[in-house]
Design an enzyme around this catalytic site. Structure first.
Site, mmCIF file in Angstrom:
data_model
loop_
_atom_site.group_PDB
_atom_site.id
_atom_site.type_symbol
_atom_site.label_atom_id
_atom_site.label_comp_id
_atom_site.label_asym_id
_atom_site.label_seq_id
_atom_site.Cartn_x
_atom_site.Cartn_y
_atom_site.Cartn_z
ATOM 1 N N ARG A 144 20.802 3.171 29.018
ATOM 2 C CA ARG A 144 19.873 3.095 27.885
ATOM 3 C C ARG A 144 19.043 4.376 27.748
ATOM 4 N NH1 ARG A 144 14.895 0.838 26.448
ATOM 5 N NH2 ARG A 144 14.359 0.515 28.635
ATOM 6 N N LYS A 145 19.402 5.406 28.482
ATOM 7 C CA LYS A 145 18.700 6.687 28.373
ATOM 8 C C LYS A 145 19.211 7.455 27.158
ATOM 9 C CE LYS A 145 17.904 7.009 33.357
ATOM 10 N NZ LYS A 145 18.209 7.737 34.611
ATOM 11 N N THR A 146 19.026 6.838 26.009
ATOM 12 C CA THR A 146 19.517 7.388 24.747
ATOM 13 C C THR A 146 18.360 8.007 23.958
ATOM 14 O OG1 THR A 146 19.325 5.140 23.869
ATOM 15 C CG2 THR A 146 21.514 5.875 24.513
#
Length: 309
Positions: A144-146
């Site tokens: 989820r490191k977007t």
């Protein structure tokens, strides 16, 4: 197994997109031209065509976003390289037709999105191929490191590249990290609260630093345990112990934490159900594309351009 690997043939990755992606495209266009289109005034409305050229090796991804940019500008797109397919430079990937002012109005928005999405798909496909060659047959996932506001495009690129996008947002899954556990008092308490809030439909994952933490998480009812920042050998030992104690159907075992193409092979073992990494979408090199207006005198291939499709 990822959508790209396991989806029925009648389903395409693009079919997963919500209709809201069209609103995103409209916002991108508004951001790029908030007032007057001075450059467009210079060229006018004459119907023209432009070639989308792939100038570096890669996998094409982001077609729905590219298409929507030009659809909103009353242009049409004909693809010569299908989404998910790789190409060598220089390749004529698509042809865009419409008023020349509109072609230039959408050029940078469309190219930026395509280049970023294709870069992620390319990196995803490359890392997945490396793992398959090393004998790993389970799931490779993103994280989820977007980028805020661009998550949909980045998750889409992972899917096209054959990887699992993992959870999309905080509502898609309950992931309990060290701060959750510290605040709740224990892993057992945190899992119990998460189960009560999410019910049977929301999976619970717990980040674990030791075998004992993972064991407690599974005992408390966690659906997934993430072995975070273990060594390769440590992961293999811990995962094997968990599978021997709890069996293969009780909980999924995921490994994460600093995994890249340089070190991920050391973590390969069949007791690991999911390998997750941000390396397939953070700091990824873009695929180089350009959009070239075909001169009025003709549209023959440019220097070094492949006409194969």
């Amino acid at each position: 197994m990822s959508v790209a690997e396991g989806a029925p043939k009648h389903g395409q990755v693009a079919h997963l997109l919500p209709q809201t992606y069209k609103r995103l495209v409209a916002e991108w266009l508004e951001e790029d031209t908030p007032s007057f289109d001075y450059g467009g005034f210079v060229v006018g409305e004459e119907i023209s065509e432009a070639k989308l050229l792939g100038k570096s090796k890669g996998v094409v991804a982001g077609v729905p976003f590219f298409d929507e940019v030009f659809k909103q500008l009353d242009c049409s797109v004909q693809w010569h390289v299908q989404e998910g397919k790789s190409f060598e430079p220089v390749t004529h990937c698509a042809t865009v037709r419409g008023p020349v002012r509109k072609l230039l109005l959408g050029e940078r928005v469309a190219l930026n999105t395509l280049a970023r999405c294709s870069g992620i798909a390319t990196k995803s496909a490359d890392l997945l191929a490396l793992l398959r060659k090393a004998g790993y047959q389970n799931t490779l996932a993103g994280t989820r490191k977007t980028t805020p506001g661009f998550r949909l495009v980045e998750k889409y690129g992972m899917l096209v590249g054959g990887c699992d996008p993992h959870r999309h947002d905080l509502s898609a899954m309950t992931m309990l990290k060290d701060n959750h556990v510290t605040s709740a008092g224990s892993i057992t308490s945190a899992v119990a609260s998460a189960k009560a809030a999410g019910g049977f439909a929301v999976k619970v994952e717990v980040e674990c630093q030791t075998f004992e933490e993972a064991d407690e998480a599974i005992s408390a009812g966690a659906d997934v345990v993430m072995l975070d920042n273990f060594t390769g050998e440590g992961v293999k030992v811990c995962a094997k112990q968990l599978k021997e104690k709890w069996g293969r159907g009780k909980a999924l075992v995921e490994v994460s934490g600093g995994l890249t193409e340089e070190n991920v092979e050391a973590y390969v073992c069949q007791d690991i159900d999911v390998i997750s990494t941000s390396s397939i979408h953070q700091g990824v090199k873009h695929v180089d594309f350009s959009l070239k207006i075909v001169p009025k005198s003709g549209g023959g291939p440019g220097k070094g351009e492949s006409t194969e499709v």
